[in-house]
Structures are given as C-alpha cells and as structure tokens.
Design a protein around this motif. Structure first.
Motif, PDB file in Angstrom:
ATOM      1  N   ARG A  30       0.681  -1.033  -0.051  1.00 26.73           N
ATOM      2  CA  ARG A  30       0.096   0.036   0.136  1.00 26.73           C
ATOM      3  C   ARG A  30       0.741   1.397  -0.047  1.00 26.73           C
ATOM      4  O   ARG A  30       0.527   2.496   0.636  1.00 26.73           O
ATOM      5  CB  ARG A  30      -1.014  -0.181   1.120  1.00 26.73           C
ATOM      6  CG  ARG A  30      -1.813  -1.091   1.364  1.00 26.73           C
ATOM      7  CD  ARG A  30      -2.807  -1.123   2.457  1.00 26.73           C
ATOM      8  NE  ARG A  30      -3.947  -0.116   2.207  1.00 26.73           N
ATOM      9  CZ  ARG A  30      -4.814  -0.053   3.005  1.00 26.73           C
ATOM     10  NH1 ARG A  30      -4.971  -0.907   4.216  1.00 26.73           N
ATOM     11  NH2 ARG A  30      -5.834   0.952   2.733  1.00 26.73           N
ATOM     12  N   ASN A  33       2.058   5.319  -5.028  1.00 25.21           N
ATOM     13  CA  ASN A  33       1.738   6.656  -4.984  1.00 25.21           C
ATOM     14  C   ASN A  33       1.918   7.323  -6.464  1.00 25.21           C
ATOM     15  O   ASN A  33       2.324   6.781  -7.381  1.00 25.21           O
ATOM     16  CB  ASN A  33       2.552   7.576  -3.972  1.00 25.21           C
ATOM     17  CG  ASN A  33       4.098   7.465  -4.054  1.00 25.21           C
ATOM     18  OD1 ASN A  33       4.722   7.362  -5.206  1.00 25.21           O
ATOM     19  ND2 ASN A  33       4.978   7.462  -3.165  1.00 25.21           N
ATOM     20  N   HIS A  34       1.399   8.632  -6.377  1.00 26.52           N
ATOM     21  CA  HIS A  34       1.496   9.265  -7.864  1.00 26.52           C
ATOM     22  C   HIS A  34       2.805   9.478  -8.254  1.00 26.52           C
ATOM     23  O   HIS A  34       3.129   9.667  -9.831  1.00 26.52           O
ATOM     24  CB  HIS A  34       0.665  10.578  -7.780  1.00 26.52           C
ATOM     25  CG  HIS A  34       1.196  11.658  -6.980  1.00 26.52           C
ATOM     26  ND1 HIS A  34       1.144  11.641  -5.431  1.00 26.52           N
ATOM     27  CD2 HIS A  34       1.852  12.680  -7.336  1.00 26.52           C
ATOM     28  CE1 HIS A  34       1.686  12.742  -5.118  1.00 26.52           C
ATOM     29  NE2 HIS A  34       2.389  13.434  -6.207  1.00 26.52           N
ATOM     30  N   GLY A  57      -5.559   2.193  -4.495  1.00 29.29           N
ATOM     31  CA  GLY A  57      -6.419   3.172  -3.902  1.00 29.29           C
ATOM     32  C   GLY A  57      -6.245   4.485  -3.684  1.00 29.29           C
ATOM     33  O   GLY A  57      -6.621   5.132  -4.788  1.00 29.29           O
ATOM     34  N   ARG A  58      -5.540   4.961  -2.759  1.00 27.95           N
ATOM     35  CA  ARG A  58      -5.406   6.513  -2.649  1.00 27.95           C
ATOM     36  C   ARG A  58      -4.651   7.275  -3.727  1.00 27.95           C
ATOM     37  O   ARG A  58      -4.755   8.332  -3.909  1.00 27.95           O
ATOM     38  CB  ARG A  58      -4.974   7.002  -1.285  1.00 27.95           C
ATOM     39  CG  ARG A  58      -5.862   6.419  -0.239  1.00 27.95           C
ATOM     40  CD  ARG A  58      -5.253   6.800   1.041  1.00 27.95           C
ATOM     41  NE  ARG A  58      -4.197   6.501   1.677  1.00 27.95           N
ATOM     42  CZ  ARG A  58      -3.333   6.793   2.494  1.00 27.95           C
ATOM     43  NH1 ARG A  58      -3.774   7.886   3.329  1.00 27.95           N
ATOM     44  NH2 ARG A  58      -2.083   6.601   2.684  1.00 27.95           N
ATOM     45  N   CYS A  59      -3.638   6.343  -4.343  1.00 31.59           N
ATOM     46  CA  CYS A  59      -2.818   7.125  -5.304  1.00 31.59           C
ATOM     47  C   CYS A  59      -3.420   7.213  -6.770  1.00 31.59           C
ATOM     48  O   CYS A  59      -2.679   8.069  -7.674  1.00 31.59           O
ATOM     49  CB  CYS A  59      -1.529   6.089  -5.520  1.00 31.59           C
ATOM     50  SG  CYS A  59      -1.670   5.042  -6.841  1.00 31.59           S
ATOM     51  N   PRO A  61      -6.507   9.056  -7.659  1.00 29.32           N
ATOM     52  CA  PRO A  61      -7.737  10.163  -7.852  1.00 29.32           C
ATOM     53  C   PRO A  61      -7.700  10.761  -9.170  1.00 29.32           C
ATOM     54  O   PRO A  61      -6.654  10.412  -9.806  1.00 29.32           O
ATOM     55  CB  PRO A  61      -7.702  11.302  -6.847  1.00 29.32           C
ATOM     56  CG  PRO A  61      -5.924  11.217  -6.680  1.00 29.32           C
ATOM     57  CD  PRO A  61      -5.680   9.651  -6.755  1.00 29.32           C
ATOM     58  N   CYS A  88     -10.277   3.399  -5.016  1.00 26.67           N
ATOM     59  CA  CYS A  88     -11.402   4.252  -4.481  1.00 26.67           C
ATOM     60  C   CYS A  88     -11.569   5.564  -4.556  1.00 26.67           C
ATOM     61  O   CYS A  88     -12.476   6.093  -4.207  1.00 26.67           O
ATOM     62  CB  CYS A  88     -11.456   3.647  -2.800  1.00 26.67           C
ATOM     63  SG  CYS A  88      -9.712   4.298  -1.960  1.00 26.67           S
ATOM     64  N   ARG A  89     -10.744   6.209  -5.430  1.00 28.57           N
ATOM     65  CA  ARG A  89     -10.852   7.719  -5.553  1.00 28.57           C
ATOM     66  C   ARG A  89     -11.041   7.900  -7.008  1.00 28.57           C
ATOM     67  O   ARG A  89     -11.107   8.865  -7.343  1.00 28.57           O
ATOM     68  CB  ARG A  89      -9.583   8.329  -4.992  1.00 28.57           C
ATOM     69  CG  ARG A  89      -9.446   8.084  -3.753  1.00 28.57           C
ATOM     70  CD  ARG A  89      -8.141   8.881  -3.128  1.00 28.57           C
ATOM     71  NE  ARG A  89      -8.293  10.367  -2.878  1.00 28.57           N
ATOM     72  CZ  ARG A  89      -7.249  11.050  -2.801  1.00 28.57           C
ATOM     73  NH1 ARG A  89      -6.144  10.701  -2.658  1.00 28.57           N
ATOM     74  NH2 ARG A  89      -7.449  12.442  -3.148  1.00 28.57           N
TER      75      ARG A  89
END
Length: 366
Positions: A30, A33-34, A57-59, A61, A88-89
């Motif tokens: 996890r 990232n971007h 996940g969060r990376c 959007p 999820c984004r």
C-alpha cells in the motif's frame, strides 16, 4: 527500492521484469503513489499492453490519472488489459478519460471502485462496446444492475461478467441478461448475490451452453435443484465454485458423476454436508481436476480424502483450512507426491500462496 520509492528519480534503465516486481511490491504494501506512477508513465515504455495496479487506492484520484494520461500520449493505444481493483478515488469522469485513451481495451477490472456509479458502465458501453470482452465490477455498490442492463447488452462481445456482492442482481436481471448474452458467456461470477434462487440457475443452464466457469459462492437460497440444472445444461464447465451453500452430499456427488470429467478447479469450501458420496464421485470421475478446496468440510474423513488425492492424479493443490478432523493417517498416508496440501496445521501456508499476474484474456486471443 520499494522502501525508498520517493527517492527514485527515473526508471529509464530498469528492466521491465524488475519494474513489474517493484510495482507489485508497492501495491501489496500500500505504498503505491502518484510519484511512482508518473515514473512508470514517463519516457518508457513506448507501448503498454497490460496494466495491473490492484489496490492502488489513494494514489489514483482523477487529478493524478489525468496527469498520468498526459505523460502517456499514444502509449495506451495497444492496452488490452487493465486492473485497477480497489481504486477507491476513481470517479466516472476519471474512468471516461482512461477508456478514451485506451480504446482497444478487452478486459477491465473495476472491483471495489467505490465511487463509480451506473454511469460508468454506460460510458464503457459507449466507448468499448465493440471490443470489451471481460468486465469485473465486484463490490461496486454504487452500480445498480437494473440501471446498467441496457449498457451490458451493448457490449457486443462480452464473455466474462463478474458482479459478486451485488445486492441488485436478482432472478429477473439474470433471466433478461442471459436471454440476450448467454450464448456468448464463458464465465459468470455471482458470489454473494444472495437474492438469486434455483430459477436463475435454471435459466443460466438453459441459456449459456459454452459456460466454462461459474462462481456461486454463498448464493444461500440455492437448493440441490440448481446442481441438477447445471448438470443437465452446462457441459463445458471447467471451474465450479459452490462454496458456503447447503447442497447435500448426494447432490454434489450426482453433479460430479455427470460433469466431473471436465472440471479442473472445484471449490466446496464450507459445503458442510459433503462426505463419502462426494469423495467416491471425485475419485471416479474427476481425472482432470487440478485444484480442490474442501476447507471446513468436516464430514470428509482421512480415508475419503486419501481416496480423492490418490485417484485424482492431476491434482496440484488441495485446500483443507478448518479441517481439524484430518490426522496424520491422511497427511502421511496418501501417495500423490505432486499434490500440495494447504491449510492443515503443519502445512506451510504462505509458501503456497501465489499472487496471480494479470494475463491476457481468459478465453480469447487478443
């Protein structure tokens, strides 16, 4: 490298195999990232055919996706498979930008993309209706089966539909869907679609003659009649998952007597009643079986398991989690040296867990 990903400034000289391992390590921990996503997208590769970013996940959007797509001009034109399970984004707008850039997509996994709505499937049908073959929308609770029905019918070559844990999937939806698309379907994943009954399975059996795989895990209203429908109608099933259902030992045995010869994978996890009759049918008919899950089947005793493993010589994996009744009589007594036994107290569980790579299409060539 995975622990210090933010210090990496370029992947230009990193071999593809190492990039793959690094990406998988970051997603598993996890830490994706971007920053790393943009490193993957910049300069090389010149062409991307398969992209797997599960649990990103969060990376991911929308704003990061837009920037990444800008770094990939024309590189996604050959992309055929993408899995962004757990993004999820990601919104409907972000998905539209992605599929607009990747117009050759044949397989897309959007499982657990919690922001997506029914409009996302309408977008897919509009952009990829003539090419998409595999659609995975498991646990996408913002997507309603009734609302996406017209869009699903516009997916002209759909072979795989996975909609596990969809509360909106009911008998009416399945009846209407397979009436139109059933003759093309190769795989249906309907795990935890708890509104389905024997009626839906009967329609599937009658309308999907080429079905190769079906997952009916925890479709708790099913009775033994469903196994009879599948035995009579689906002659080409290779992967069958019955887990967490109340089927009788006799009904499972009868199904295996009729169709066990084609199976390569079978899950009876927590089908509590399977026992001696099922063991006899497996031993006699399941000669091609490679993977068998009998976890929590506590009526299956040492002798029955030994008969299965010694008779089914193609077996490579047998899962026995929760089978506290099994003793050394089985573990030290069977003669099939190629079958890995996983889940018993002394077995090395983690050693036998393999994270699957995203491969080309399951049933068709690209």
């Amino acid at each position: 490298m995975a622990e210090n990903v933010d210090a990496i400034t370029s992947l230009e000289s990193v071999p593809d195999a190492l990039r793959h391992k690094l990406t998988q390590a970051l997603c598993d921990s996890r830490k994706m990232n971007h920053h790393f996503l943009n490193l993957l997208a910049s300069k090389s590769p010149t062409e991307i055919r398969v992209l797997q970013l599960d649990q990103c996940g969060r990376c991911l959007p929308d704003y990061v996706l837009y920037a990444t797509l800008n770094n990939l001009p024309n590189k996604l034109s050959a992309l055929t498979n993408i899995s962004i399970k757990g993004a999820c984004r990601l919104s409907d707008a972000g998905l539209k930008a992605l599929v607009t850039s990747a117009s050759a997509l044949r397989s897309i996994n959007l499982g657990c993309c919690s922001l997506l709505t029914s409009d996302a499937i309408i977008i897919l049908a509009d952009k990829l209706g003539s090419v998409l073959k595999e659609l995975y929308i498991d646990e996408c609770f913002g997507i309603d089966a009734k609302s996406i029905f017209p869009a699903l019918l516009n997916l002209q070559h759909l072979e795989v539909l996975s909609m596990s844990r969809s509360e909106s999937v009911n008998n009416s939806f399945i009846t209407q869907f397979v009436a139109v698309q059933g003759h093309k379907m190769k795989e249906l994943v309907l795990a935890d679609c708890t509104r389905l009954t024997d009626r839906a399975i009967k329609v599937i059996a009658e309308s999907c003659p080429g079905l190769c795989a079906i997952d009916l895990t925890n479709v708790c209203k099913l009775t033994d009649a469903s196994l009879g429908h599948l035995a009579n109608g689906c002659e080409t099933i290779r992967t069958m998952k019955f887990s967490c259902n109340t089927f009788s030992d006799e009904a499972v045995a009868a199904y295996l007597e009729a169709r066990g010869g084609t199976l390569t994978e079978l899950s009876l996890n927590h089908v509590d009643k399977v026992a001696h009759h099922t063991a006899l049918s497996l031993a006699k008919h399941a000669m091609k079986l490679q993977s068998l899950d009998l976890s929590w089947c506590r009526e299956m005793m040492d002798e029955a398991l030994g008969l299965i493993v010694d008779s089914c010589l193609s077996l490579k994996m047998v899962k026995l989690f929760g089978c506290t009744q099994i003793t050394n009589v089985f573990t030290h007594g069977h003669s099939n040296e190629y079958a890995k036994i996983v889940g018993l107290q002394e077995s090395q569980i983690l050693k036998n867990i393999v994270v699957p790579d995203l491969l080309p299409l399951r049933y068709s060539s690209v």
